[in-house]
Design an enzyme around this catalytic site. Structure first.
Site, short mmCIF file in Angstrom:
data_model
loop_
_atom_site.label_atom_id
_atom_site.label_comp_id
_atom_site.label_asym_id
_atom_site.label_seq_id
_atom_site.Cartn_x
_atom_site.Cartn_y
_atom_site.Cartn_z
N GLY A 10 0.82 -1.63 0.04
CA GLY A 10 0.02 -0.57 0.13
C GLY A 10 0.97 1.56 0.18
N ASN A 32 -3.57 -8.19 0.18
CA ASN A 32 -4.11 -8.53 -0.58
C ASN A 32 -4.33 -7.88 -2.06
OD1 ASN A 32 -5.88 -6.95 -0.10
ND2 ASN A 32 -7.16 -8.17 1.17
N TYR A 145 -14.51 2.09 9.27
CA TYR A 145 -13.32 2.21 9.51
C TYR A 145 -12.98 2.65 10.74
CZ TYR A 145 -8.00 4.17 8.42
OH TYR A 145 -7.15 4.34 8.18
N GLN A 162 -3.15 -8.97 28.62
CA GLN A 162 -3.46 -10.38 28.95
C GLN A 162 -2.20 -11.08 28.34
OE1 GLN A 162 -6.98 -11.75 27.81
NE2 GLN A 162 -6.62 -13.87 27.36
#
Ligand code: UDP
Length: 310
Positions: A10, A32, A145, A162
């Site tokens: 991108g 992708n 978004y 966690q």
């Protein structure tokens, strides 16, 4: 280091990859190609330290190479793109982030999230500091978004709490530069392409809404500096100089020496009225602030688009 970058083909991912390769790191790109493009990585695709994997990160993937960093930059980021792909946008921010965090955990790698100024929605305070919780319409057209990125941040902090994984979170404000698509739909690319083609510049609304535009090299510099320190974030990265959309249109017309006129069109729903980052945290932690003026950055971007249009 071995660095996995999702969305590596991108606009931002390709600039970041190039910079990391130059610094001697190995980059694995997952993309992708729904908004990314092989054109953006044509100069680095054959580099021995670079590997491209065409994959949708919303689906799990096992990476065999031992990773030091997982950097999650995959997402449509232009309103035009995420309005066209609302479900994919939600999936990459939620399922995609979950998969990336899983990879980071398995590799005991650091995790870097590219979040956004959109988490602040249509902000009621200006400039926006990291402490501001935002003003987001959870069911509006931009929510795919905004809420995806807010969930991405929440997931990232849940993994930090966690599973004690090391996390870095940036909130990126409007960034522009070469490698934006001609049809990306964002204001800087739209205006430059329209001006170069002699078409009218489309201003949505009255053009008095504001944005702060950061040139991509400055943004990448901020990311590189942040990778060198241990700080969970979030950290705002963007330009502190705010312009109205009308001011931007005038600047682009001047710099391209275009005879284009201005055409007013409807303001999209929930379009933020103002946006400017408080970047004091980045200044203090990273010694960073953008150096490239809007004029300089626009000139470089205009050169890129001129070549693309030929
Ligand atoms: N905009 C505009 N004309 C365009 C494209 C965008 O006036 O051709 C406006 C848009 O309504 C918004 C601002 O420019 O107020 C920035 O839009 P962009 O799509 O770049 O990203 P945003 O900051 O809204 O995420």
């Amino acid at each position: 280091m071995n660095i996995l970058i999702t969305g590596g083909a991108g606009f931002l991912g390709s600039h970041l990859s190039r910079r990391l390769l130059k610094a001697g790191h190995k980059v694995i790109c997952i993309d992708n190609l729904i908004t990314g493009s092989l054109f953006n990585i044509k100069d680095i695709k054959k580099d021995k330290n670079y590997k491209f994997i065409k994959h949708d990160i919303t689906k799990p993937i096992e990476i065999k190479t031992k990773l030091d960093w997982v950097m999650h930059f995959a997402s449509p980021a232009s309103p035009k793109d995420y309005l066209e792909h609302p479900i994919k946008t939600l999936k990459v921010g939620t399922l995609g982030t979950h998969n990336c965090l899983g990879i980071a955990k398995a590799h005991k790698a650091k995790f870097f999230l590219a979040s956004t100024s959109e988490v602040y929605g249509d902000p009621k305070i200006s400039p926006q500091p990291e402490e501001y919780w935002g003003n987001v319409n959870s069911i509006g057209p931009r929510s795919c978004y905004d809420e995806a990125k807010r969930a991405a941040e929440a997931l990232t902090f849940a993994y930090y709490r966690q599973h004690k994984i090391a996390i870095h979170v940036i909130r990126i404000f409007n960034t522009y530069g070469p490698n934006m698509r001609l049809e990306d739909g964002r204001v800087v690319s739209n205006f430059i392409v329209q001006a170069l083609r002699g078409q009218s510049l489309t201003i949505y609304g009255k053009g008095n809404q504001t944005r702060s535009f950061c040139y991509v090299d400055d943004l990448v510099e901020g990311i590189i500096r942040y990778m060198k320190i241990n700080y969970t974030g979030p950290v705002n990265l963007g330009s502190q100089f705010e312009f109205t959309v009308l001011e931007l249109a005038k600047k682009v017309t001047e710099l391209t020496q275009s005879k284009s006129k201005i055409k007013f069109a409807a303001l999209p729903q929930d379009d933020p009225k103002q946006r400017r980052p408080d970047i004091r945290k980045a200044g203090k932690l990273l010694g960073w602030k953008p150096k490239i003026t809007l004029n300089e950055g626009l000139q470089k971007t205009i050169i890129y688009f001129r070549e693309k249009l030929h």
